[in-house]
Motif scaffolding. Structure first.
Motif, PDB file in Angstrom:
ATOM      1  N   GLY A  32       4.384  -1.333   7.193  1.00 30.65           N
ATOM      2  CA  GLY A  32       4.903  -1.417   5.826  1.00 30.65           C
ATOM      3  C   GLY A  32       4.243  -0.507   4.814  1.00 30.65           C
ATOM      4  N   VAL A  33       3.258   0.292   5.229  1.00 26.87           N
ATOM      5  CA  VAL A  33       2.624   1.214   4.277  1.00 26.87           C
ATOM      6  C   VAL A  33       3.612   2.342   3.954  1.00 26.87           C
ATOM      7  CG1 VAL A  33       0.718   2.843   3.931  1.00 26.87           C
ATOM      8  CG2 VAL A  33       0.302   0.679   5.114  1.00 26.87           C
ATOM      9  N   ARG A  34       3.729   2.632   2.649  1.00 25.89           N
ATOM     10  CA  ARG A  34       4.632   3.729   2.241  1.00 25.89           C
ATOM     11  C   ARG A  34       3.827   5.024   2.159  1.00 25.89           C
ATOM     12  NH1 ARG A  34       5.851  -0.618  -0.700  1.00 25.89           N
ATOM     13  NH2 ARG A  34       4.199  -0.098  -2.163  1.00 25.89           N
ATOM     14  N   TYR A  35       4.362   6.075   2.731  1.00 25.56           N
ATOM     15  CA  TYR A  35       3.706   7.389   2.652  1.00 25.56           C
ATOM     16  C   TYR A  35       4.591   8.329   1.864  1.00 25.56           C
ATOM     17  CZ  TYR A  35      -0.008   6.157   5.897  1.00 25.56           C
ATOM     18  OH  TYR A  35      -1.129   5.579   6.469  1.00 25.56           O
ATOM     19  N   LEU A  36       4.051   8.959   0.851  1.00 26.97           N
ATOM     20  CA  LEU A  36       4.809   9.932   0.077  1.00 26.97           C
ATOM     21  C   LEU A  36       4.158  11.297   0.249  1.00 26.97           C
ATOM     22  CD1 LEU A  36       5.143   7.877  -3.255  1.00 26.97           C
ATOM     23  CD2 LEU A  36       6.776   8.004  -1.357  1.00 26.97           C
ATOM     24  N   GLY A  37       4.790  12.151   1.040  1.00 24.73           N
ATOM     25  CA  GLY A  37       4.283  13.507   1.208  1.00 24.73           C
ATOM     26  C   GLY A  37       4.787  14.404   0.087  1.00 24.73           C
ATOM     27  N   ILE A  84       0.840  -1.204   0.000  1.00 21.31           N
ATOM     28  CA  ILE A  84       0.000   0.000   0.000  1.00 21.31           C
ATOM     29  C   ILE A  84       0.875   1.254   0.000  1.00 21.31           C
ATOM     30  CG2 ILE A  84      -1.769   1.281   1.304  1.00 21.31           C
ATOM     31  CD1 ILE A  84      -2.474  -1.489   2.606  1.00 21.31           C
ATOM     32  N   THR A  85       0.555   2.180  -0.886  1.00 20.71           N
ATOM     33  CA  THR A  85       1.250   3.463  -0.910  1.00 20.71           C
ATOM     34  C   THR A  85       0.213   4.572  -0.760  1.00 20.71           C
ATOM     35  OG1 THR A  85       2.786   2.517  -2.509  1.00 20.71           O
ATOM     36  CG2 THR A  85       2.861   4.913  -2.239  1.00 20.71           C
ATOM     37  N   VAL A  86       0.456   5.492   0.153  1.00 21.76           N
ATOM     38  CA  VAL A  86      -0.445   6.635   0.300  1.00 21.76           C
ATOM     39  C   VAL A  86       0.286   7.856  -0.253  1.00 21.76           C
ATOM     40  CG1 VAL A  86      -1.772   8.058   1.901  1.00 21.76           C
ATOM     41  CG2 VAL A  86      -1.480   5.613   2.363  1.00 21.76           C
ATOM     42  N   VAL A  87      -0.336   8.510  -1.223  1.00 21.39           N
ATOM     43  CA  VAL A  87       0.298   9.654  -1.880  1.00 21.39           C
ATOM     44  C   VAL A  87      -0.431  10.921  -1.465  1.00 21.39           C
ATOM     45  CG1 VAL A  87       1.071  10.544  -4.109  1.00 21.39           C
ATOM     46  CG2 VAL A  87       0.688   8.097  -3.834  1.00 21.39           C
ATOM     47  N   GLU A  88       0.305  11.877  -0.946  1.00 22.99           N
ATOM     48  CA  GLU A  88      -0.302  13.097  -0.389  1.00 22.99           C
ATOM     49  C   GLU A  88       0.409  14.327  -0.950  1.00 22.99           C
ATOM     50  OE1 GLU A  88      -2.908  14.195   1.715  1.00 22.99           O
ATOM     51  OE2 GLU A  88      -1.968  16.089   1.122  1.00 22.99           O
ATOM     52  N   GLN A  89      -0.365  15.258  -1.447  1.00 19.96           N
ATOM     53  CA  GLN A  89       0.242  16.459  -2.046  1.00 19.96           C
ATOM     54  C   GLN A  89       0.833  17.395  -0.988  1.00 19.96           C
ATOM     55  OE1 GLN A  89      -2.932  18.312  -4.241  1.00 19.96           O
ATOM     56  NE2 GLN A  89      -4.030  18.980  -2.424  1.00 19.96           N
ATOM     57  N   GLY A  90       0.289  17.371   0.216  1.00 21.79           N
ATOM     58  CA  GLY A  90       0.783  18.255   1.284  1.00 21.79           C
ATOM     59  C   GLY A  90       1.821  17.552   2.138  1.00 21.79           C
ATOM     60  N   PRO A  91       2.347  18.269   3.142  1.00 16.89           N
ATOM     61  CA  PRO A  91       3.284  17.615   4.054  1.00 16.89           C
ATOM     62  C   PRO A  91       2.531  16.614   4.947  1.00 16.89           C
ATOM     63  CG  PRO A  91       2.886  19.907   4.711  1.00 16.89           C
ATOM     64  CD  PRO A  91       2.133  19.695   3.442  1.00 16.89           C
ATOM     65  N   LEU A  92       3.171  15.505   5.258  1.00 13.28           N
ATOM     66  CA  LEU A  92       2.447  14.453   5.979  1.00 13.28           C
ATOM     67  C   LEU A  92       2.075  14.845   7.403  1.00 13.28           C
ATOM     68  CD1 LEU A  92       4.304  11.305   4.667  1.00 13.28           C
ATOM     69  CD2 LEU A  92       1.943  11.979   4.210  1.00 13.28           C
ATOM     70  N   HIS A  93       2.875  15.707   8.034  1.00 11.56           N
ATOM     71  CA  HIS A  93       2.564  16.035   9.433  1.00 11.56           C
ATOM     72  C   HIS A  93       1.305  16.905   9.527  1.00 11.56           C
ATOM     73  CE1 HIS A  93       4.712  19.673   8.255  1.00 11.56           C
ATOM     74  NE2 HIS A  93       3.978  20.274   9.173  1.00 11.56           N
ATOM     75  N   MET A  94       0.968  17.572   8.446  1.00 14.60           N
ATOM     76  CA  MET A  94      -0.262  18.362   8.383  1.00 14.60           C
ATOM     77  C   MET A  94      -0.611  18.561   6.912  1.00 14.60           C
ATOM     78  SD  MET A  94      -1.238  22.007  10.051  1.00 14.60           S
ATOM     79  CE  MET A  94      -1.531  21.471  11.705  1.00 14.60           C
ATOM     80  N   PRO A  95      -1.379  17.608   6.351  1.00 12.94           N
ATOM     81  CA  PRO A  95      -1.558  17.604   4.884  1.00 12.94           C
ATOM     82  C   PRO A  95      -2.292  18.824   4.321  1.00 12.94           C
ATOM     83  CG  PRO A  95      -2.102  15.472   5.845  1.00 12.94           C
ATOM     84  CD  PRO A  95      -1.926  16.410   6.981  1.00 12.94           C
ATOM     85  N   GLY A  96      -3.101  19.474   5.152  1.00 13.89           N
ATOM     86  CA  GLY A  96      -3.724  20.706   4.655  1.00 13.89           C
ATOM     87  C   GLY A  96      -5.108  20.525   4.067  1.00 13.89           C
TER      88      GLY A  96
END
Ligand code: FAD
Length: 830
Positions: A162-167, A28-40
């Motif tokens: 094991g989930v990958r997070y891409l901020g 699983i990969t979670v893709v986030e356009q904002g920063p992970l600590h506070m995605p916005g």
């Protein structure tokens, strides 16, 4: 496991990752356009009030699970839910009454709730103005979701799994090969995937556009403000901000003025829905900046003080403690609204591997995530989510103008007292049947569904009310159930039962299914053997693998390879379309075409003991019981109009559905109308229709039964062919179930006093305890009593007494054998 990409690390995306991980999925990969600590996104500033109870059982149960889940996420001794309880106060008599109705929903859906006096409200919430409050509803398990914190803890725990997070990684495109998604594109390259789930919140429209999917949500700004320190709050010493646990008072709703409140330590937080709707286009907000903080994020727009002025005045009235304080800080926060107020969950029919979970409140977030994780891993969700389905919308409802107007309207009405039959004033007249002009002439009062205008009753029948026999005279109703009702429907039912009436059936979904693969498709999806000879009609069920009912349909075999399906919803169309496509892929050459012909055709239900006389006068076809028996059909011509005569009835009377293509519709209406004059023909509306349907015990899919129910419990096992040789979806589960005694049943109830009305969703009490809930209800004019269908435990027997709670009042009712009208089916098979 499958490779999954989740777009968006808000409360929905992170919960979905967690729910998938807990079911053993790992890639699983979670893709986030904002920063992970506070995605916005909306989650980053959500005040997190969770009022669980709503008129919808599904939404209430999604909320209940969210509370359970947030209570289970814990770190440093603090959970992600502050269970301070919820208090809704009434400041008008109408609201006070409505809270009784709401208390009923809580009992129906299994949420503990209590109606409390004005005194008790003020005791529980000392800052309330005791001169304003008339009473309240208290729900102890409601409270505050610490949504931003939960998101962070979920990221932490799923990263470990094991989930990958891409901020800082915007998804800029969705890749596909043919009808399957293969990954997402980002500025740093492609991420391959078998499944892509958009949890992009109010950016959903933009994400959907990447794969040609219309997402009917409207981002709207909503005002939230914090006060300066309120001495009365600060004095309580709850300034403990540790992990956000900075409140002890219940969350508070003042719906008469469209306001809600929570504590932030010594300050008040105030949310307001009374301002003008402020639509936002997500794409216009620009890219999420590298640095996001509490004040600076795309979902947080500048506060417009003038819009908040009335809220501030009203708040100071309700909570006099605010009088010496000011607004310290406010913003216009963005989140999603939809045409019917529900979330959007599911997949489009033309594409494999693409899913959405959008327009979801924090309140329902974990519930929605679990439902989708269950769908992805097992094919179905425990909680029925048909009312959240992406495919539930009709084409007209996906139009941006429609979404904008209805979304704004839902914003405005969010805290209004809404009658179950309430009609929107606009947009209207989007879809009308070819009979519309004639219906107008007859004074039809139209109700709208799926954009269709459907006559509810006809004012032209008004004088018939006076001539009703005494036993048919409509009883007086209470003020609530008298709304959007006319006694004319009693006269229309009487005419149908004693002479003949015509009903506009055009708005019922009709699909044409044809091709060499059609028989195989319908054999595989339905519970009946549809390899009958052309000219037959079959009532059958669509099940899921677990034998939950996902639809009930009529299958009309028109020719060897040509069928017409009478269905309930646009979701049925999406299901058939998808399954046809999958089957075609698996059996090349066996093509199947599934086409929605609802709008290009029209249909009149001609029913009543004199229906045969009417038809015989205009057709040469043999319409005797032998010539055209019950559940058979014939193509023929009526006065030059090509029609299909279908011998079936929703109201339990002799008659036909007479179908033709749209251009002949008005002529067909006129021809039947003319021929019927001699036999006392009238036009009848949906209100009379519903009453007769219930007398006959015909279920409405989505209300009386859903995927949560199996055919045995729902009383529709007669639509399952126990001898069907071919395999079909749900068969194995059904065989296991058939050996068990159902633990609950859908039951017919009649009201003992013969007059107390019920409208649906009320709780039912057995021996003093809440035991079930009403699905649909109507006055049964023929049997002279109100009828309610209700889910009850299996041990409640026919002849026993139960009580239905209606606005706090208990109404005695009796469990009856079915059908209430003509159980031997004599009327239908003459
Ligand atoms: P979001 O939190 O918006 O997450 C979506 C994420 O997707 C965002 O982080 C975004 O950056 C990311 N994204 C979008 N497009 C892309 C892309 N192309 N590539 C990568 N990432 C992308 N709800 C309640 O239940 N109770 C309340 O009291 C409450 N109060 C509210 C008060 C205000 C002022 C507002 C505005 C909302 C409130 N809500 C409340 C609603 C609630 O906040 C939202 O419904 C909820 O947070 C939505 O969660 P989400 O995960 O779907 O969306």
């Amino acid at each position: 496991s499958q490779r999954v990409v989740i777009i968006g690390a808000g409360i929905v995306g992170t919960n979905l990752a967690d729910e998938l991980v807990s079911r053993g999925w790992s890639d699983i990969t979670v893709v986030e356009q904002g920063p992970l600590h506070m995605p916005g996104g909306s989650t980053s500033h959500a005040p997190g009030l969770v009022f669980q109870t709503s008129p919808s059982k599904t939404m209430t149960h999604l909320a209940r699970y969210t509370v359970e889940k947030l209570l289970s996420i814990e770190k440093d001794g603090h959970k992600c839910f502050n269970q301070v309880g919820g208090l809704e106060v009434a400041t008008t008599p109408a609201r006070l009454e409505d809270l009784k109705r709401k208390h009923g929903y809580a009992s129906s859906w299994g949420i503990e709730a209590r109606l409390v006096s004005a005194e008790e409200c003020c005791k529980m919430y000392p800052h309330l103005n005791n001169e304003m409050v008339l009473g309240g509803l208290h729900i102890p398990s409601d409270g505050l979701a610490l949504a931003a914190r939960a998101t962070q803890l979920l990221i932490e725990r799923t990263s470990k799994a094991g989930v990958r997070y891409l901020g800082h990684t915007p998804v800029t495109g969705i890749e596909r090969e043919g009808r399957r998604v293969t990954g997402v594109s980002t500025p740093s390259g492609t991420i391959p995937a078998d499944i892509v789930v958009s949890c992009a919140g109010f950016w959903g429209v933009e994400l959907g556009a990447m794969v040609g999917v219309e997402i009917p949500l409207l981002p709207l700004a909503h005002q939230y403000a914090k006060t300066t320190t309120v001495p009365a709050l600060a004095a309580r010493g709850i300034n403990n901000m540790i992990n956000g646990m900075n409140a002890t008072l219940p969350i508070l709703r003042h719906q008469d003025k469209r306001l809600y409140y929570r504590e932030h330590g010594g300050q008040y937080g105030i949310g307001y829905y009374g301002h003008r709707p402020m639509p936002v286009v997500a794409a216009s907000l620009g890219l999420t900046p590298k640095e996001v903080d509490e004040k600076n994020m795309p979902s947080r727009l500048e506060f417009t003080t003038e819009d908040f002025d009335p809220a501030w005045k009203e708040s100071q009235k309700l909570l006099p403690a605010l009088q010496n304080t000011e607004i310290a800080d406010g913003f216009n926060g963005v989140f999603s609204f939809t045409p019917d107020g529900g979330p959007i969950l599911g997949q489009p029919s033309h594409l494999d591997g693409f899913y959405v979970a959008e327009a979801v409140w924090v309140t329902h977030s974990a519930g929605v995530a679990r439902a989708l994780a269950q769908i992805l891993t097992t094919g179905r969700s425990d909680i029925d989510v048909s009312e959240c389905e992406l495919s539930r919308f009709e084409e007209i409802q996906l139009n941006r103008d429609y979404v904008s107007e209805t979304g704004q309207q839902n914003f405005v009405e969010i805290y209004d007292i809404i009658h179950p039959l309430q009609q929107r004033a606009s947009p209207r007249n989007l879809r009308v049947s070819p009979f519309y002009a004639r219906q107008l002439e007859l004074g039809a009062v139209f109700f709208e569904t799926g954009g269709w205008e459907r006559p509810w009753w006809y004012e032209a029948n008004k004088d018939l009310v006076k001539s009703l026999p005494p036993s048919w005279q409509p009883v007086e109703r209470d003020a609530w159930s008298a709304q959007l009702h006319s006694p004319i429907s009693a006269a229309e039912a009487w005419k149908t039962r004693n002479a003949v009436a015509m009903f506009d059936m055009t708005a019922f979904h009709r699909f044409d299914v044809r091709g060499p693969g059609a028989v195989g498709l319908l054999q595989r999806l339905t519970t009946s053997d549809i390899t009958t000879k052309p000219g037959t009609v079959t009532y059958t069920l669509l099940l899921n693998d677990h034998s939950g009912i996902r639809g009930d349909i009529f299958v009309l075999r028109l020719d060897d390879d040509v069928f017409q399906i009478g269905a309930n919803t646009a979701t049925d169309l999406a299901y058939l379309t998808r399954e046809a496509r999958v089957q075609e892929q698996n059996t090349p050459g066996q093509w199947i075409q599934v086409r929605d012909i609802t709008g290009s055709t029209c249909c009149i239900g001609l029913w009543g003991p004199r229906a045969r006389d009417v038809i015989a006068g205009i057709s040469t076809v043999d319409v005797s019981n032998k010539g055209l028996p019950y559940f058979s059909l014939k193509k023929t011509v009526i006065q030059g109009i090509p029609v299909t005569l279908i011998r079936k009835s929703y109201v339990g009377e002799l008659g036909w559905e007479i179908q033709t293509s749209a251009e002949y519709g008005q002529r067909l209406w006129d021809t039947i109308w003319q021929a019927g004059k001699l036999h006392g023909l009238i036009a009848g509306g949906r209100s009379a229709f519903n009453s007769m349907r219930l007398e006959k015990g015909y279920r409405t899919y989505g209300v009386d039964m859903t995927t949560e129910h199996n055919p045995f419990e729902a009383g529709v096992s007669y639509a399952v062919d126990a001898n069907k040789k071919d395999d079909f979806v749900g068969k194995a589960a059904l065989e296991r179930l058939s050996k068990k005694v159902p633990s609950r049943r859908l039951r017919a109830l009649t009201v003992d006093d013969g007059r107390s009305m019920i409208l649906g969703k009320e709780p039912v009490f057995y021996k003093g305890k809440a035991a079930g809930y009403v699905t649909t209800a109507a006055f049964g004019y023929t049997i002279g009593k109100p009828i309610a269908y209700a889910w009850l435990p299996g041990y409640v027997r026919e002849g026993e007494t139960v009580e239905i709670e209606y606005f706090g009042k208990r109404i005695r009712a009796t469990v009856e054998a079915e059908s209430l009208y003509d159980p031997e089916m004599n009327r239908l098979s003459q």
